[in-house]
Design a protein around this motif. Structure first.
Motif, PDB file in Angstrom:
ATOM      1  N   LEU A   1     -16.791  10.045   6.482  1.00 31.42           N
ATOM      2  CA  LEU A   1     -16.396   8.640   6.410  1.00 31.42           C
ATOM      3  C   LEU A   1     -15.204   8.545   5.467  1.00 31.42           C
ATOM      4  O   LEU A   1     -15.253   9.066   4.340  1.00 31.42           O
ATOM      5  N   GLU A   2     -14.146   7.888   5.935  1.00 32.94           N
ATOM      6  CA  GLU A   2     -12.994   7.640   5.068  1.00 32.94           C
ATOM      7  C   GLU A   2     -12.850   6.131   4.881  1.00 32.94           C
ATOM      8  O   GLU A   2     -12.831   5.392   5.864  1.00 32.94           O
ATOM      9  N   ILE A   3     -12.734   5.702   3.644  1.00 28.39           N
ATOM     10  CA  ILE A   3     -12.535   4.278   3.368  1.00 28.39           C
ATOM     11  C   ILE A   3     -11.105   4.100   2.866  1.00 28.39           C
ATOM     12  O   ILE A   3     -10.735   4.673   1.832  1.00 28.39           O
ATOM     13  N   GLY A   4     -10.304   3.350   3.625  1.00 30.39           N
ATOM     14  CA  GLY A   4      -8.881   3.170   3.290  1.00 30.39           C
ATOM     15  C   GLY A   4      -8.007   4.092   4.144  1.00 30.39           C
ATOM     16  O   GLY A   4      -7.427   5.052   3.643  1.00 30.39           O
ATOM     17  N   THR A   5      -7.909   3.793   5.431  1.00 30.58           N
ATOM     18  CA  THR A   5      -7.125   4.618   6.367  1.00 30.58           C
ATOM     19  C   THR A   5      -5.646   4.625   5.999  1.00 30.58           C
ATOM     20  O   THR A   5      -4.981   5.655   6.136  1.00 30.58           O
ATOM     21  N   GLY A   6      -5.114   3.474   5.570  1.00 29.78           N
ATOM     22  CA  GLY A   6      -3.675   3.357   5.338  1.00 29.78           C
ATOM     23  C   GLY A   6      -2.932   3.732   6.610  1.00 29.78           C
ATOM     24  O   GLY A   6      -3.293   3.313   7.707  1.00 29.78           O
ATOM     25  N   CYS A   7      -1.901   4.574   6.487  1.00 33.70           N
ATOM     26  CA  CYS A   7      -1.144   5.000   7.671  1.00 33.70           C
ATOM     27  C   CYS A   7      -1.770   6.211   8.342  1.00 33.70           C
ATOM     28  O   CYS A   7      -1.260   6.707   9.349  1.00 33.70           O
ATOM     29  N   GLY A   8      -2.875   6.737   7.780  1.00 32.95           N
ATOM     30  CA  GLY A   8      -3.638   7.775   8.479  1.00 32.95           C
ATOM     31  C   GLY A   8      -3.331   9.215   8.098  1.00 32.95           C
ATOM     32  O   GLY A   8      -3.789  10.133   8.779  1.00 32.95           O
TER      33      GLY A   8
ATOM     34  N   ARG B   1      -8.886  -2.286   5.919  1.00 31.17           N
ATOM     35  CA  ARG B   1      -8.993  -3.744   5.931  1.00 31.17           C
ATOM     36  C   ARG B   1      -7.720  -4.440   6.403  1.00 31.17           C
ATOM     37  O   ARG B   1      -7.745  -5.630   6.718  1.00 31.17           O
ATOM     38  N   ILE B   2      -6.587  -3.722   6.449  1.00 30.21           N
ATOM     39  CA  ILE B   2      -5.326  -4.353   6.875  1.00 30.21           C
ATOM     40  C   ILE B   2      -5.011  -3.904   8.306  1.00 30.21           C
ATOM     41  O   ILE B   2      -4.683  -2.747   8.558  1.00 30.21           O
ATOM     42  N   LYS B   3      -5.100  -4.858   9.236  1.00 25.52           N
ATOM     43  CA  LYS B   3      -5.016  -4.529  10.673  1.00 25.52           C
ATOM     44  C   LYS B   3      -3.727  -3.807  11.073  1.00 25.52           C
ATOM     45  O   LYS B   3      -3.781  -2.799  11.794  1.00 25.52           O
TER      46      LYS B   3
ATOM     47  N   GLY C   1     -11.912  -3.504   8.967  1.00 30.51           N
ATOM     48  CA  GLY C   1     -12.899  -4.271   8.211  1.00 30.51           C
ATOM     49  C   GLY C   1     -12.945  -3.819   6.766  1.00 30.51           C
ATOM     50  O   GLY C   1     -12.129  -3.022   6.310  1.00 30.51           O
ATOM     51  N   ASP C   2     -13.913  -4.376   6.068  1.00 28.73           N
ATOM     52  CA  ASP C   2     -14.135  -4.041   4.663  1.00 28.73           C
ATOM     53  C   ASP C   2     -15.058  -2.817   4.611  1.00 28.73           C
ATOM     54  O   ASP C   2     -16.205  -2.899   5.042  1.00 28.73           O
ATOM     55  N   GLY C   3     -14.556  -1.732   4.082  1.00 29.83           N
ATOM     56  CA  GLY C   3     -15.351  -0.498   4.028  1.00 29.83           C
ATOM     57  C   GLY C   3     -16.064  -0.297   2.716  1.00 29.83           C
ATOM     58  O   GLY C   3     -16.626   0.767   2.483  1.00 29.83           O
TER      59      GLY C   3
ATOM     60  N   PHE D   1      -4.756   5.139  -7.864  1.00 27.53           N
ATOM     61  CA  PHE D   1      -4.839   4.649  -6.482  1.00 27.53           C
ATOM     62  C   PHE D   1      -4.727   3.133  -6.469  1.00 27.53           C
ATOM     63  O   PHE D   1      -4.918   2.482  -7.498  1.00 27.53           O
ATOM     64  N   VAL D   2      -4.478   2.587  -5.289  1.00 30.55           N
ATOM     65  CA  VAL D   2      -4.537   1.126  -5.145  1.00 30.55           C
ATOM     66  C   VAL D   2      -6.013   0.717  -5.257  1.00 30.55           C
ATOM     67  O   VAL D   2      -6.902   1.532  -5.026  1.00 30.55           O
ATOM     68  N   PRO D   3      -6.280  -0.542  -5.645  1.00 35.17           N
ATOM     69  CA  PRO D   3      -7.681  -0.956  -5.808  1.00 35.17           C
ATOM     70  C   PRO D   3      -8.431  -1.095  -4.477  1.00 35.17           C
ATOM     71  O   PRO D   3      -7.824  -1.410  -3.449  1.00 35.17           O
ATOM     72  N   LEU D   4      -9.721  -0.825  -4.505  1.00 32.85           N
ATOM     73  CA  LEU D   4     -10.594  -1.100  -3.363  1.00 32.85           C
ATOM     74  C   LEU D   4     -10.905  -2.594  -3.411  1.00 32.85           C
ATOM     75  O   LEU D   4     -11.494  -3.080  -4.374  1.00 32.85           O
ATOM     76  N   LEU D   5     -10.471  -3.311  -2.396  1.00 28.31           N
ATOM     77  CA  LEU D   5     -10.646  -4.759  -2.386  1.00 28.31           C
ATOM     78  C   LEU D   5     -11.799  -5.127  -1.467  1.00 28.31           C
ATOM     79  O   LEU D   5     -12.129  -4.377  -0.549  1.00 28.31           O
TER      80      LEU D   5
ATOM     81  N   GLN E   1       0.844  -1.195   0.000  1.00 24.61           N
ATOM     82  CA  GLN E   1       0.000   0.000   0.000  1.00 24.61           C
ATOM     83  C   GLN E   1       0.882   1.248   0.000  1.00 24.61           C
ATOM     84  O   GLN E   1       2.096   1.147   0.157  1.00 24.61           O
ATOM     85  N   THR E   2       0.248   2.412  -0.167  1.00 24.62           N
ATOM     86  CA  THR E   2       1.020   3.650  -0.253  1.00 24.62           C
ATOM     87  C   THR E   2       0.393   4.742   0.615  1.00 24.62           C
ATOM     88  O   THR E   2      -0.784   4.671   0.960  1.00 24.62           O
ATOM     89  N   ILE E   3       1.226   5.729   0.951  1.00 22.87           N
ATOM     90  CA  ILE E   3       0.704   6.974   1.522  1.00 22.87           C
ATOM     91  C   ILE E   3       0.385   7.850   0.322  1.00 22.87           C
ATOM     92  O   ILE E   3       1.148   7.907  -0.642  1.00 22.87           O
TER      93      ILE E   3
HETATM   94  N1  SAH Z   1      -5.580   7.319   3.044  1.00 22.79           N
HETATM   95  C1  SAH Z   1      -4.196   6.888   2.931  1.00 22.79           C
HETATM   96  C2  SAH Z   1      -3.960   6.112   1.661  1.00 22.79           C
HETATM   97  C3  SAH Z   1      -4.185   4.694   1.874  1.00 22.79           C
HETATM   98  S1  SAH Z   1      -3.947   3.647   0.477  1.00 22.79           S
HETATM   99  C4  SAH Z   1      -3.258   8.066   3.028  1.00 22.79           C
HETATM  100  O1  SAH Z   1      -3.671   9.137   3.404  1.00 22.79           O
HETATM  101  O2  SAH Z   1      -2.086   7.927   2.767  1.00 22.79           O
HETATM  102  C5  SAH Z   1      -5.516   2.863   0.432  1.00 22.79           C
HETATM  103  C6  SAH Z   1      -5.872   1.967   1.579  1.00 22.79           C
HETATM  104  O3  SAH Z   1      -7.143   1.404   1.294  1.00 22.79           O
HETATM  105  C7  SAH Z   1      -4.941   0.787   1.787  1.00 22.79           C
HETATM  106  O4  SAH Z   1      -4.395   0.831   3.079  1.00 22.79           O
HETATM  107  C8  SAH Z   1      -5.847  -0.439   1.605  1.00 22.79           C
HETATM  108  O5  SAH Z   1      -5.550  -1.502   2.477  1.00 22.79           O
HETATM  109  C9  SAH Z   1      -7.212   0.150   1.910  1.00 22.79           C
HETATM  110  N2  SAH Z   1      -8.354  -0.612   1.368  1.00 22.79           N
HETATM  111  C10 SAH Z   1      -8.476  -1.212   0.162  1.00 22.79           C
HETATM  112  N3  SAH Z   1      -9.693  -1.783   0.050  1.00 22.79           N
HETATM  113  C11 SAH Z   1     -10.350  -1.543   1.217  1.00 22.79           C
HETATM  114  C12 SAH Z   1     -11.641  -1.884   1.711  1.00 22.79           C
HETATM  115  N4  SAH Z   1     -12.520  -2.587   1.005  1.00 22.79           N
HETATM  116  N5  SAH Z   1     -11.983  -1.472   2.963  1.00 22.79           N
HETATM  117  C13 SAH Z   1     -11.113  -0.758   3.722  1.00 22.79           C
HETATM  118  N6  SAH Z   1      -9.875  -0.404   3.305  1.00 22.79           N
HETATM  119  C14 SAH Z   1      -9.501  -0.782   2.062  1.00 22.79           C
END
Ligand code: SAH
Length: 227
Positions: A97-104, A122-124, A147-149, A217-221, A72-74
């Motif tokens: 609501l933010e989906i994909g916290t990553g490193c925050g 989704r990645i603890k 969890g899955d967002g 961006f990385v894919p939403l999984l 994943q990436t910042i």
């Molecule tokens: N917001 C971060 C960028 C994170 S990269 C920043 O400011 O740098 C995107 C993140 O989305 C990854 O950590 C990935 O694990 C997460 N992600 C991908 N699919 C997801 C899903 N279905 N639910 C929650 N997080 C998801």
């Protein structure tokens, strides 16, 4: 994480993470068309180097996405600024609501603008790291969920703003439903190599869509990881 000899991260930064280096980044964002003073001030004062591993922290104020592990990436500062600015266009936002916290990093920016940020990852281990980073910055108006967002976070909605930092092929229906009246959703949509950043606005039961620009961006999984 950079440290100052007593194992505590240095929030103000030195050398390549100094205030001068940050000002250079700000100049770049302004040149690229970011004009919200509110957003620029927050990017200026938010230490991006604490979100990176020590080996990469010297690159924290370059306007690029960087690896944070787990594939994943910042996010790139320009993209964070652009998405945040788009969400604020119609005024103040209370709940996000933010989906994909990553490193925050994006979470930290939003938490300084909104009353409450609800964020799902989704990645603890990344979520744990984000928690630690945001605590260090003393940002406490954040609800975290592992969890899955991809279907949003119904119990905490509807939201004034939804920001997705991973790209689905198509926007999940639930995200439209979890927007308040006048609420905004900013989301990258598309495949691996080609995505467009879309801004969706809710008007009653109608939604307008505006394409902001091309992004990557990385894919939403779908599904969460248990480790
Ligand atoms: N917001 C971060 C960028 C994170 S990269 C920043 O400011 O740098 C995107 C993140 O989305 C990854 O950590 C990935 O694990 C997460 N992600 C991908 N699919 C997801 C899903 N279905 N639910 C929650 N997080 C998801």
């Amino acid at each position: 994480m950079s440290s100052n000899g007593n194992n505590r991260p240095n929030l103000s930064g030195i050398g390549m993470t100094s205030q001068r280096t940050r000002e250079r980044l700000l100049g770049r964002l302004i040149d690229q068309g970011i004009n919200s003073m509110e957003v620029l001030d927050i990017i200026r004062s938010t230490p991006r180097h604490i979100f990176l591993d020590e080996a990469l922290s010297h690159r924290a104020y370059e306007d690029v996405a960087l690896p944070i592990g787990h594939n994943q990436t910042i996010s790139q500062p320009y993209v964070v600024a652009r998405m945040t600015e788009a969400l604020l266009k119609s005024g103040a936002v209370e709940s996000v609501l933010e989906i994909g916290t990553g490193c925050g990093y994006q979470t930290a920016v939003m938490a300084q603008l909104a009353k409450t940020v609800h964020t799902v990852e989704r990645i603890k281990p990344l979520l744990d790291r984000a928690r630690k980073n945001l605590k260090l910055l003393k940002l406490r108006n954040i609800n975290f969920r592992h969890g899955d967002g991809s279907a949003g976070w119904e119990n905490n909605g509807p939201f004034d703003a939804i920001i997705t930092t991973a790209a689905p092929q198509q926007i999940p229906r639930e995200l439209f439903q979890q927007l308040k009246q006048g609420g905004r959703l900013v989301i990258p949509v598309g495949g691996d190599n080609q995505q467009e950043l879309q801004l969706i606005t809710r008007h009653g039961d109608d939604f307008s869509a505006e394409v902001l620009e091309a992004v990557r961006f990385v894919p939403l999984l779908v599904g969460q990881l248990h480790h």
